[in-house]
Write a protein that holds these residues in place. Structure first.
Motif, PDB file in Angstrom:
ATOM      1  N   VAL A   1      84.610  67.892  61.160  1.00 15.75           N
ATOM      2  CA  VAL A   1      83.530  66.890  61.156  1.00 15.75           C
ATOM      3  C   VAL A   1      82.391  67.431  60.319  1.00 15.75           C
ATOM      4  N   ILE A   2      81.752  66.542  59.546  1.00 17.32           N
ATOM      5  CA  ILE A   2      80.551  66.893  58.800  1.00 17.32           C
ATOM      6  C   ILE A   2      79.447  65.919  59.179  1.00 17.32           C
ATOM      7  N   TYR A   3      78.210  66.281  58.833  1.00 24.88           N
ATOM      8  CA  TYR A   3      77.057  65.516  59.305  1.00 24.88           C
ATOM      9  C   TYR A   3      76.088  65.198  58.171  1.00 24.88           C
ATOM     10  N   PRO A   4      76.298  64.135  57.418  1.00 23.59           N
ATOM     11  CA  PRO A   4      75.272  63.688  56.474  1.00 23.59           C
ATOM     12  C   PRO A   4      74.134  63.007  57.231  1.00 23.59           C
TER      13      PRO A   4
ATOM     14  N   ALA B   1      68.776  70.528  61.010  1.00 24.93           N
ATOM     15  CA  ALA B   1      69.893  69.690  61.444  1.00 24.93           C
ATOM     16  C   ALA B   1      70.940  70.502  62.199  1.00 24.93           C
ATOM     17  N   ALA B   2      71.264  71.686  61.677  1.00 23.07           N
ATOM     18  CA  ALA B   2      72.255  72.530  62.340  1.00 23.07           C
ATOM     19  C   ALA B   2      71.785  72.937  63.739  1.00 23.07           C
TER      20      ALA B   2
ATOM     21  N   GLU C   1      77.350  74.964  62.759  1.00 24.83           N
ATOM     22  CA  GLU C   1      77.039  75.899  61.686  1.00 24.83           C
ATOM     23  C   GLU C   1      76.476  75.144  60.481  1.00 24.83           C
ATOM     24  N   PRO C   2      75.604  75.782  59.699  1.00 31.74           N
ATOM     25  CA  PRO C   2      74.931  75.096  58.590  1.00 31.74           C
ATOM     26  C   PRO C   2      75.873  74.431  57.590  1.00 31.74           C
ATOM     27  N   GLY C   3      77.039  75.027  57.356  1.00 33.92           N
ATOM     28  CA  GLY C   3      77.946  74.436  56.379  1.00 33.92           C
ATOM     29  C   GLY C   3      78.390  73.032  56.732  1.00 33.92           C
TER      30      GLY C   3
END
Length: 395
Positions: free
Chosen positions: A365-368, A277-278, A284-286
């Protein structure tokens, strides 16, 4: 359930940039009209009357009727002499424009693959040409002899892309719900407009048309090259693809109720792991929000965690009241309604407590995942908390 595949022609099954083909087409048809009318005047009238067809919303008139009503008014002094010349052009000269296109055996292979899957097929080109010209172009693509249930031409259709009436007219003629149809095309604003009426969409990117440079991953169900589409129809992932479409559509509908600006992204490659996904998103993976289902006795808990964080077993035990274990894939699908690798933390199948990793607040921003192993949803932590009503915890 998917029952019909609608295929665009130019730039999709036929290897050509539409603008390049239209230049050759206008040049040749103007040459055929030259003994009767100045080519410049003729070309302008042809474009203007084609524009009238494109703009028509009157369901009582076919596209051909709209075109000729407009064209005759512009060519009032010479249309009677022009019409037989144009008829002769389409009967005898149009097919020579095959020189302006490239062909590929993939066109026939992909349509045959759809047929082999039991799908009904429609040639869903923008209906601006007479039927004979469309069948000539189908012959160039090597698909004219296949068992098409409908070929959209200007004699038969009453609307054009991207108007919703065009896609709805096709669904009505097939006696299908729009959701049972897949629109396959290369033009983002025209072909992918089928999504607005509930059709599923596959964007073919070989000859991509995307004038506004929009992020089509947020608009389409699937995308890829023509050979990807062929494999998509033929490989064992067909059932998964249909399942994925329904899952992403569920997430898309759900988030629209909270914020019309939220939209899932879909990818041609897998994004089921943090690393995948990253890489696909270029972040970045986080920033990848893992959604993990744990079970302790009869109690389940859904944990949404930053991609670079490991969940503390002690924390899960304290929250669920017993020794935890990861849920099985079968449990994940039963409790969440999604399959492992694509679990979205909302629009769930059951009511389950949700815990949000506080460390995700460090990112804007995060990415579920957005329901599938090929999707993600860009969202802020605060918006995610509002939608899920999750409890913020230190994991």
């Amino acid at each position: 359930m998917l029952q019909a595949a609608l295929f665009d022609l130019d730039g999709t099954l036929l290897q050509v940039h539409t603008q390049d083909f239209m230049k050759e087409y206008i040049k040749e048809i103007a040459r055929a009209a030259a003994p009767v009318v100045d080519p410049g005047r003729f070309s302008k009238a042809l474009w203007d009357s084609t524009g009238a067809m494109l703009a028509n919303r009157d369901a009582a008139l076919t596209n051909a009727e709209v075109f000729w009503n407009d064209f005759r008014s512009r060519m009032a002094d010479c249309h009677e002499a022009l019409e037989p010349r144009l008829n002769d052009f389409y009967a005898n000269e149009f097919k020579k424009l095959a020189r302006a296109v490239d062909t590929s055996p993939l066109a026939r292979q992909v349509v045959q693959a759809a047929l082999d899957r039991g799908l009904r097929i429609v040639l869903a080109t923008n209906p601006l040409f007479p039927r004979s010209a469309i069948f000539d172009r189908m012959a160039w693509a090597g698909v004219a002899d296949l068992p098409w249930e409908l070929v959209t031409s200007y004699e038969d259709m009453h609307h054009c892309k991207p108007y919703p009436e065009y896609f709805l007219e096709i669904a009505v003629r097939l006696d299908l719900s729009p959701g049972d149809c897949l629109m396959v095309g290369n033009d983002v604003p025209k072909d992918m407009a089928a999504a607005a009426v509930g059709m599923q969409t596959y964007l073919v990117t070989d000859y991509l048309v995307n004038p506004d440079q929009v992020d089509y991953r947020a608009l389409v169900d699937w995308y890829g090259m023509l050979d990807d589409l062929c494999r998509w129809f033929t490989d064992g992932g067909w059932e998964q693809a249909v399942y994925d479409s329904l899952a992403v559509a569920r997430v898309r509908r759900y988030v629209k109720e909270f914020d019309a600006g939220l939209a899932p992204l879909v990818f041609s490659e897998a994004t089921s792991t943090v690393e995948e996904a990253a890489r696909a998103l270029g972040v970045e993976p986080g920033m990848i929000a893992k959604t993990l289902l744990f079970r302790a006795g009869d109690q389940y808990g859904l944990f949404v965690v930053a991609g670079d964080v490991r969940v503390s077993t002690k924390k899960v035990k304290a929250l669920l009241g017993g020794k935890p274990r990861m849920a099985t894939p079968e449990e994940v699908e039963e409790i969440t309604g999604y399959r492992v690798g694509g679990v979205c933390p909302f629009a769930l199948a059951t009511d389950v407590p949700i815990y949000l990793d506080a460390s995700m607040q460090r990112f804007d921003v995060i990415y579920p995942a957005a329901g599938t192993a090929h999707s993600a949803l860009p969202i802020t932590f605060e918006k995610l908390k509002d939608i899920t009503l999750g409890t913020v915890v230190e994991c």
